[in-house]
Design a protein around this motif. Structure first.
Motif, PDB file in Angstrom:
ATOM      1  N   PHE A 157       1.054  -1.159  -0.006  1.00 19.41           N
ATOM      2  CA  PHE A 157       0.261  -0.187   0.398  1.00 19.41           C
ATOM      3  C   PHE A 157       0.597   0.873   0.100  1.00 19.41           C
ATOM      4  CE2 PHE A 157       0.639  -1.075   4.314  1.00 19.41           C
ATOM      5  CZ  PHE A 157       1.074  -0.152   4.776  1.00 19.41           C
ATOM      6  N   CYS A 158       1.961   1.199   0.158  1.00 14.99           N
ATOM      7  CA  CYS A 158       2.977   2.491   0.700  1.00 14.99           C
ATOM      8  C   CYS A 158       3.701   2.205  -0.837  1.00 14.99           C
ATOM      9  CB  CYS A 158       4.099   1.795   1.375  1.00 14.99           C
ATOM     10  SG  CYS A 158       4.835   3.185   1.757  1.00 14.99           S
ATOM     11  N   ILE A 159       4.005   3.588  -1.215  1.00 10.39           N
ATOM     12  CA  ILE A 159       5.402   4.686  -2.706  1.00 10.39           C
ATOM     13  C   ILE A 159       6.595   4.786  -1.758  1.00 10.39           C
ATOM     14  CG2 ILE A 159       3.529   4.157  -4.023  1.00 10.39           C
ATOM     15  CD1 ILE A 159       3.224   7.117  -3.865  1.00 10.39           C
ATOM     16  N   ILE A 160       6.537   4.760  -0.416  1.00 11.95           N
ATOM     17  CA  ILE A 160       8.070   5.832  -0.096  1.00 11.95           C
ATOM     18  C   ILE A 160       9.156   5.040  -0.576  1.00 11.95           C
ATOM     19  CG2 ILE A 160       9.261   6.097   2.080  1.00 11.95           C
ATOM     20  CD1 ILE A 160       7.001   7.467   2.084  1.00 11.95           C
ATOM     21  N   PRO A 161       9.587   4.040  -0.648  1.00 10.93           N
ATOM     22  CA  PRO A 161      10.702   3.331  -1.868  1.00 10.93           C
ATOM     23  C   PRO A 161      11.022   4.076  -2.974  1.00 10.93           C
ATOM     24  CG  PRO A 161      10.151   1.886  -0.334  1.00 10.93           C
ATOM     25  CD  PRO A 161       8.460   2.813  -0.799  1.00 10.93           C
ATOM     26  N   SER A 162      10.103   4.009  -3.787  1.00  7.88           N
ATOM     27  CA  SER A 162      10.077   5.236  -4.661  1.00  7.88           C
ATOM     28  C   SER A 162       9.890   6.765  -4.876  1.00  7.88           C
ATOM     29  CB  SER A 162       8.565   5.149  -5.590  1.00  7.88           C
ATOM     30  OG  SER A 162       7.584   5.686  -5.086  1.00  7.88           O
ATOM     31  N   PRO A 339      -6.338   3.659  -2.156  1.00  2.00           N
ATOM     32  CA  PRO A 339      -5.504   3.772  -3.843  1.00  2.00           C
ATOM     33  C   PRO A 339      -4.588   5.064  -3.267  1.00  2.00           C
ATOM     34  CG  PRO A 339      -7.841   3.259  -4.191  1.00  2.00           C
ATOM     35  CD  PRO A 339      -7.960   3.936  -3.492  1.00  2.00           C
ATOM     36  N   VAL A 340      -3.468   4.697  -4.041  1.00  2.00           N
ATOM     37  CA  VAL A 340      -1.984   5.239  -3.328  1.00  2.00           C
ATOM     38  C   VAL A 340      -1.669   5.041  -5.590  1.00  2.00           C
ATOM     39  CG1 VAL A 340      -0.302   6.312  -3.501  1.00  2.00           C
ATOM     40  CG2 VAL A 340      -1.418   5.411  -1.150  1.00  2.00           C
ATOM     41  N   LYS A 341      -1.696   6.357  -6.333  1.00  2.00           N
ATOM     42  CA  LYS A 341      -0.686   6.024  -7.105  1.00  2.00           C
ATOM     43  C   LYS A 341       0.678   5.580  -7.174  1.00  2.00           C
ATOM     44  CE  LYS A 341      -0.029   8.199 -11.982  1.00  2.00           C
ATOM     45  NZ  LYS A 341      -0.181   9.240 -12.638  1.00  2.00           N
TER      46      LYS A 341
END
Length: 439
Positions: A157-162, A339-341
């Motif tokens: 659910f997470c995009i922090i690494p990107s 939702p997170v793109k």
């Protein structure tokens, strides 16, 4: 920029999102102030000529707030009230190419790790020796201490690494020098933050660094022990329940660290945690919490959870409620899944209807509210140490060790005005509601 000399510029920094963003803004402030450029935070007077918007891009509401804030500043620029508008942070990191086309009035866009490049806009160079020299946007008696950047987990659910990359820990000597400087400047509470505090030092292979000539391993236990020597409140955020966190609990029981852990658990059903690709099992977490409380009965635990994650069944949601009831956490936040793109969770089947998410959120919060209220009722009649955060003509407001600023409850001290910010006072609790205490 050419119309003013450096010393004539006044920069307003608007920070959106998490405490890690706040630290980034304060680091920018420190660099600018060292070059004699005037800086303010969240300035409403419009007596500045440059704005830096430090954005959040994690969820849709945060992105919307960031875009609206940028548009507001662009509107002021169009009216001739600003010379420059710069944008940095997570939203800029991920969407700058698209946003630059949509909002061409922004003078420059920067990612999350481009402080040296941003400083070029002010015709100054990044000074590595100024790391830790910050202009606090928090009250002067507490400050966030960021110990690492990025994250090695790949939660769906997470995009922090990107946005911020893999884990990059700061050497312990650098962290301690900054912490010591903050304490010298009057800070009474250090709030340790990162994306994954428990993982601190893993990427460094726990290498030895030096603080005042003293060798220290760059790991969580050594950092906690060193911070405990500074004589201020030390509070840990974003802690995963890994086995080595056990070593912090005796320090908390001994009064060296605040007996407080912010531990984002996200769910209580093993099957949901597996779909999330979370690094912890609920049953093991309950066992660990029980052991921690045996060692440190005063331990206060804060956590956050998600309801309505794709595929969440009624049975899985009931497992979450059972977990909450068994865990008896002190402070809890809950979010309805959004939702997170770019997040892998978007590809999961069986999305939960919005109405079901809302109903589950209501049920979750009702249960946790009853737990919180019962815990606070048991504090009536006890004497608590309170850190004063605010003083008005009507009284003071502070916090106990169990409450972090901005996100937890407070203690109301009505009709008591002879305090200063940052004072530590002892007082007996006379009343409580679901979230706050009264003296």
């Amino acid at each position: 920029m050419k119309s003013k000399t450096l010393k004539q510029n006044k920069v307003n920094i608007i920070t959106l999102g998490c405490s890690k963003n706040l630290v980034d803004s304060e680091m920018l402030s420190g660099q600018l102030l060292a070059n004699e450029i005037d800086v303010v935070h969240e300035n409403k007077k419009l007596d500045h000529n440059i704005v830096v918007v430090n954005t959040c891009g994690f969820i849709d509401k945060a992105k919307e707030e960031s875009v609206n804030t940028i548009l507001d500043q662009v509107a002021l620029k169009k009216k001739g009230k600003l010379d420059k508008v710069y944008v940095t942070g997570c939203l800029s990191e991920r969407y700058r190419t698209d946003l630059a086309l949509e909002i061409p009035e922004v003078d420059a866009w920067f990612g999350t790790m481009e402080l040296p490049l941003m400083l070029k806009q002010f015709e100054v160079d990044y000074k590595a020796e100024l790391v830790g020299e910050r202009f606090l946007s928090t009250p002067q008696h507490y400050a966030y201490l960021k110990i690492s950047e990025g994250c090695n987990h790949r939660c769906r659910f997470c995009i922090i690494p990107s946005l911020r990359g893999d884990l990059v820990s700061r050497p312990i000597g650098s962290v301690m020098s900054e912490a010591e400087g903050l304490v010298r400047a009057g800070v009474r509470e250090l709030l340790v933050v990162s994306q994954d505090t428990s993982a601190y030092g893993i990427d460094l292979k726990y290498q030895t660094d030096f603080w005042h000539g003293r060798p220290l391993k760059s790991n969580l236990e050594s950092l906690a022990s060193a911070l405990s020597e500074l004589g201020v409140w030390v509070r840990f955020h974003y802690v995963y329940p890994y086995p080595h966190v056990d070593k912090l609990i005796p320090m908390m029981a001994a009064g060296k660290l605040l007996p407080y852990i912010d531990m984002p658990l996200q769910h209580g059903a093993r099957s949901v945690l597996e779909r999330m690709k979370r690094p912890a099992a609920a049953e093991k977490t309950l066992d660990r919490i029980a052991k921690w409380r045996d060692i440190c009965p005063d331990l206060s635990i804060r956590s956050t959870f998600i309801v309505g994650y794709p595929g969440e069944t009624e049975e899985e949601f009931e497992s979450l409620l059972t977990f909450i009831d068994r865990a008896q956490l002190d402070r809890v936040g809950c979010f309805q899944y959004s939702p997170v793109k770019g997040a892998a969770a978007n590809e999961l089947p069986n999305p939960v209807p919005e109405a079901t998410k809302a109903a589950r959120w209501d049920r979750f919060m009702a249960l946790q509210q009853s737990i919180s209220a019962a815990k606070l009722q048991r504090k009536i009649g006890s004497t608590q140490t309170i850190l004063i955060d605010q003083v008005t003509e009507d009284g003071a407001i502070g916090r106990t060790f169990a409450d972090a600023p901005e996100i937890d409850g407070v203690v109301h001290l009505p009709d008591i005005t002879d305090f200063s910010l940052g004072d530590l006072v002892e007082a007996e609790i006379s009343a409580a509601d679901d979230y706050d205490l009264w003296v």
